[in-house]
Design an enzyme around this catalytic site. Structure first.
Site, short mmCIF file in Angstrom:
data_model
loop_
_atom_site.label_atom_id
_atom_site.label_comp_id
_atom_site.label_asym_id
_atom_site.label_seq_id
_atom_site.Cartn_x
_atom_site.Cartn_y
_atom_site.Cartn_z
N ASP A 1 -6.12 33.99 10.57
CA ASP A 1 -6.67 34.72 11.71
C ASP A 1 -7.85 34.01 12.37
O ASP A 1 -8.06 34.14 13.58
CB ASP A 1 -7.09 36.14 11.29
CG ASP A 1 -5.91 37.09 11.23
OD1 ASP A 1 -4.85 36.76 11.80
OD2 ASP A 1 -6.05 38.17 10.63
N ASP B 1 -14.96 43.86 6.10
CA ASP B 1 -15.60 42.64 6.61
C ASP B 1 -16.51 42.94 7.80
O ASP B 1 -17.70 42.59 7.79
CB ASP B 1 -14.54 41.62 7.03
CG ASP B 1 -13.72 41.12 5.85
OD1 ASP B 1 -14.26 41.09 4.73
OD2 ASP B 1 -12.55 40.76 6.05
N SER C 1 -6.38 44.04 0.82
CA SER C 1 -6.66 43.57 2.18
C SER C 1 -5.49 44.01 3.05
O SER C 1 -4.34 43.63 2.80
CB SER C 1 -6.80 42.04 2.19
OG SER C 1 -6.97 41.58 3.51
N ARG D 1 -3.39 39.15 17.31
CA ARG D 1 -4.68 38.48 17.47
C ARG D 1 -4.96 37.99 18.90
O ARG D 1 -6.06 38.17 19.40
CB ARG D 1 -4.81 37.33 16.47
CG ARG D 1 -4.77 37.80 15.02
CD ARG D 1 -5.83 38.85 14.75
NE ARG D 1 -5.79 39.36 13.39
CZ ARG D 1 -5.58 40.63 13.07
NH1 ARG D 1 -5.34 41.52 14.01
NH2 ARG D 1 -5.59 41.02 11.81
#
Length: 405
Positions: free
Chosen positions: A127, A17, A179, A98
């Site tokens: 996320d 990404d 992923s 995160r």
């Protein structure tokens, strides 16, 4: 696109990404400068070659920030002490990574005078919420760019096509395009065959932090963890800092098939999602910590703490780390941990964690009271009055019911 945006700080991992986001930003925000920020939260070799890759694909510079110790001590440990597991299973490996990453990105963006912060989270995932709530907590007016909510790319296959067209080097191919998210606490796997819960995970193909229980040694392995106020401080009698201790526990857990979770969870955005998580050292820590609490925390505090653990997990999973409620719950948890000091010996065997010994100078367990043998401190006749009083509401209701027949 907003032509006023001239400097963008990108949360950069070097994965699929964020690798294609750099050229995409350069194409779509004319004349913009892209500064990449990569956070080291213990993902090891995933950081190799990141600086060269970021610059070659269009970033003006890259920050590589080592946040591993902060991640463990300020995010993992508070969650461990709370006993928080999302939906009573998931040990929150992606979730609490995160806020520590996003907080540092905001600090750099403000120092750089950036106009916007960009992330590579999809519009379907959790996320995006975790990153953006943290950004709002520290830079409430900062512009946020989320390409997955803007661009025409619809799938990871199309991302690969874009990367090839723009000469962006990739470490994956279409067949191994799971992923993944990795840090010192865990590794997650999603996508491909795992999208169908009917498919058994191909552990031989996907596991990286350890082996399946079938491939673990036939002989059990014993370890002893020492805690002070709910925090692990030593392994097998050796004092270790937080990073080294977790690394060693990952080794113990990995080779013994510990901490593999196949789970269908409820995402914040509403859909169900299937993932396989590897959390070898973390699973050991939770088991040891839970065991020590059984002898050091009184019943009412324990039950209340267990009730609040689910709420704490929800806050972490939903990205609400920097909120008054999470801070208040952590204050409560810290109070409960004042006597959670002692040693726990565990037997690791083919995916199982078995308690072997629990000791604490603050133990509330009294063998003389608990014994089935004769004792001098507990009068069993006292139970008569206790049961009569405790059962009074039941007795009164039954008597009323009989009277009204």
């Amino acid at each position: 696109m907003d032509k006023k945006i001239k400097k963008i700080v990108l949360a950069y991992s070097g994965g699929l990404d964020t690798s294609i986001i750099i050229p995409w930003l350069k194409e779509n925000y004319e004349g913009c400068e892209v500064i990449a920020v990569a956070a080291n939260v213990g993902q090891a070799d995933e950081l190799d070659g990141l600086e060269e890759k970021a610059i070659k694909t269009g970033a003006s510079k890259i920050y590589i920030e080592d946040l591993t110790k902060e991640f463990i001590e300020e995010y993992i440990y508070p969650t461990l002490k709370a006993g928080a597991k999302y939906e009573n299973q998931y040990l929150l490996g992606t979730s609490f990574a995160r806020p520590v990453i996003a907080k540092r990105i905001v600090e750099i963006a403000l120092a750089e005078g950036a106009d916007a912060i960009c992330h590579g989270c999809t519009g379907k995932g959790n996320d995006q919420v975790r990153f953006e709530l943290t950004i709002k907590a520290f830079a409430p007016t900062m512009k946020i760019i989320a390409p997955w909510r803007e661009w025409d790319i619809k799938s990871r296959d199309e991302e690969i096509d874009y990367a090839i067209a723009h000469n962006v080097p990739l470490r994956i191919n279409r067949e191994t395009n799971y992923s993944k998210d990795k840090n010192i606490w865990h590794l997650s796997h999603e996508g491909l065959d795992l999208e169908d819960p009917a498919n058994e995970p191909m552990f031989d193909k996907i596991l990286e932090m350890g082996v399946s229980p079938e491939k673990a040694p036939d002989k059990p392995e014993y370890i002893t963890l020492s805690f002070e106020k709910g925090i692990p401080v030593a392994l097998n009698g050796e004092k270790l800092d937080s990073v080294e201790l977790l690394k060693k526990l990952n080794e113990y857990g990995g080779r013994n098939g510990i901490g593999i979770l196949d789970m269908v969870e409820n995402r914040l955005v509403g859909m169900k999602s299937r993932g396989v998580y590897e959390t070898p050292g973390g699973t050991i820590l939770y088991a040891a910590h839970d065991a020590l609490e059984t002898i050091t925390i009184d019943r009412d505090t324990m039950h209340t703490k267990q009730m609040l653990a689910g709420k704490f997990a929800d806050l972490v999973y939903f990205g609400q780390w920097f909120t008054p409620l999470r801070e208040a719950l952590s204050a409560f948890v810290d109070k409960t941990q004042e006597d959670v000091t002692g040693e726990v010996k565990l037997k690791l065997y083919k995916g199982n964690i078995i308690n072997a010994s629990i000791t604490s100078p603050y133990s509330l367990y009294d063998e003389e009271i608990a014994t089935f043998d004769e004792d001098e401190v507990y009068d069993q006749k006292d139970a008569d009055g206790f049961i009569n009083l405790f059962g009074l509401p039941v007795t009164v209701k039954a008597m009323k019911k009989q009277k009204n027949k």
